[in-house]
Motif scaffolding. Structure first.
Motif, short mmCIF file in Angstrom:
data_model
loop_
_atom_site.label_atom_id
_atom_site.label_comp_id
_atom_site.label_asym_id
_atom_site.label_seq_id
_atom_site.Cartn_x
_atom_site.Cartn_y
_atom_site.Cartn_z
N UNK A 102 -9.83 -5.45 3.43
CA UNK A 102 -8.69 -5.09 2.60
C UNK A 102 -8.88 -3.69 2.04
N UNK A 103 -7.83 -2.87 2.07
CA UNK A 103 -7.96 -1.47 1.64
C UNK A 103 -8.12 -1.34 0.13
N UNK A 104 -8.62 -0.20 -0.27
CA UNK A 104 -8.83 0.09 -1.69
C UNK A 104 -7.53 0.59 -2.30
N UNK A 105 -6.64 -0.36 -2.57
CA UNK A 105 -5.37 -0.04 -3.22
C UNK A 105 -4.85 -1.31 -3.88
N UNK A 106 -3.82 -1.16 -4.71
CA UNK A 106 -3.22 -2.32 -5.36
C UNK A 106 -2.49 -3.18 -4.33
N UNK A 107 -2.31 -4.47 -4.62
CA UNK A 107 -1.66 -5.37 -3.65
C UNK A 107 -0.31 -4.87 -3.15
N UNK A 108 0.50 -4.31 -4.04
CA UNK A 108 1.84 -3.86 -3.63
C UNK A 108 1.83 -2.49 -2.96
N UNK A 109 0.64 -1.88 -2.87
CA UNK A 109 0.54 -0.59 -2.19
C UNK A 109 0.07 -0.72 -0.74
N UNK A 110 -0.24 -1.94 -0.32
CA UNK A 110 -0.69 -2.17 1.05
C UNK A 110 0.44 -1.82 2.02
N UNK A 111 0.12 -1.06 3.05
CA UNK A 111 1.12 -0.56 3.99
C UNK A 111 1.30 -1.45 5.22
N UNK A 112 0.74 -2.65 5.19
CA UNK A 112 0.89 -3.55 6.32
C UNK A 112 -0.46 -3.98 6.85
N UNK A 113 -0.43 -4.56 8.04
CA UNK A 113 -1.64 -5.07 8.68
C UNK A 113 -1.89 -4.29 9.96
N UNK A 114 -3.13 -3.89 10.15
CA UNK A 114 -3.53 -3.23 11.38
C UNK A 114 -4.48 -4.11 12.16
#
Length: 253
Positions: A166-178
């Motif tokens: 999981x990326x280092x950002x807030x949950x609503x800042x996630x840009x999708x799944x790679x």
């Protein structure tokens, strides 16, 4: 559904609490078997020369003085009366991408479960220098259940685990799944740090160079994390390089 949780950061790690929250969105039958102490970097090591000490902390919660691999074996062969339906390893403090998967006790816990015939996920929460002491656990908690549910409904091949970063950002800042391949890091990152103890004797730490850049090839787990996407990478237990095996058969056969 019966879920077994383990990790490599230890029984008191905040990431284990995050993992339990994830598991309880899917089931009330959750068991925790985790190392007594931090086992980061132990990979798939197995305790053969030391006894395993088991401590029951609470109902369905146990600590093992051993590695993540030991924990999964103890959980499945001794503690649980029935084989679990799912094993979740994590949530690791820090990403397990690129060659990290070769060193990771988190990935090894999931790997051992797959070896024993149970679907497994390794979950890791990335952090940066500024979030090192407060990783964004809520990002993993918010997004992991949906990913696990979709993958399980699709069906997992035998001898394959799913590594999720999981990326280092807030949950609503996630840009999708790679859905990503395993990346490759710059090996110049590793260095030996030499120090001296109070008596003047030398000792050494294996460390990572600060500020060094990671090579993030397009389509890799590293690139996904850099783009604030969740990196989902299926990992096979079979390490055979089939093309080179064919060449060797021609040369040596």
């Amino acid at each position: 559904m019966r879920i077994l949780i383990t990790n490599d950061d230890g029984i008191h790690a905040p990431g284990l609490i995050a993992c339990e929250k994830i598991a309880r969105t899917m089931s009330d039958d959750v068991w925790i078997v985790a190392p007594e102490t931090d086992q980061s970097g132990v990979s798939h090591s197995l305790s053969l020369n030391d006894p395993l000490r088991l401590r029951e902390i609470d109902d369905r919660r146990f600590a093992v003085k051993g590695t993540p691999t030991d924990c999964v074996i103890m959980g499945m062969r001794h503690i649980l009366k029935d084989v679990p339906d799912l094993v979740i390893s994590g949530v690791n403090r820090g990403r397990n991408a690129a060659e990290d998967v070769l060193y990771s006790g988190t990935v090894a816990g999931a790997m051992e479960a797959v070896l024993l015939g149970v679907p497994a996920f390794a979950l890791s929460q990335a952090y940066t220098f500024t979030t090192k002491h407060a990783p964004r656990w809520e990002t993993a908690i918010a997004h992991a259940p949906g990913i696990i549910d979709k993958v399980l409904k699709e069906g997992m091949p035998k001898n394959v685990l799913v590594n999720v970063n999981f990326p280092d950002c807030e949950p609503d800042e996630v840009e999708g799944i790679g859905v990503s391949m395993q990346g490759k890091r710059n090996q110049d990152l590793l260095r030996i740090e030499a120090r001296h103890d109070g008596r003047g004797n030398p000792y050494f730490w294996i460390a990572f160079a600060r500020g060094a850049q990671m090579d993030a090839s397009p389509g890799s787990d590293l690139a996904a994390l850099d783009g604030k996407r969740i990196a989902v990478t299926p990992l096979r237990l079979d390490l055979t390089d089939e093309p080179f095996m064919t060449r060797l058969a021609e040369v040596l056969g």
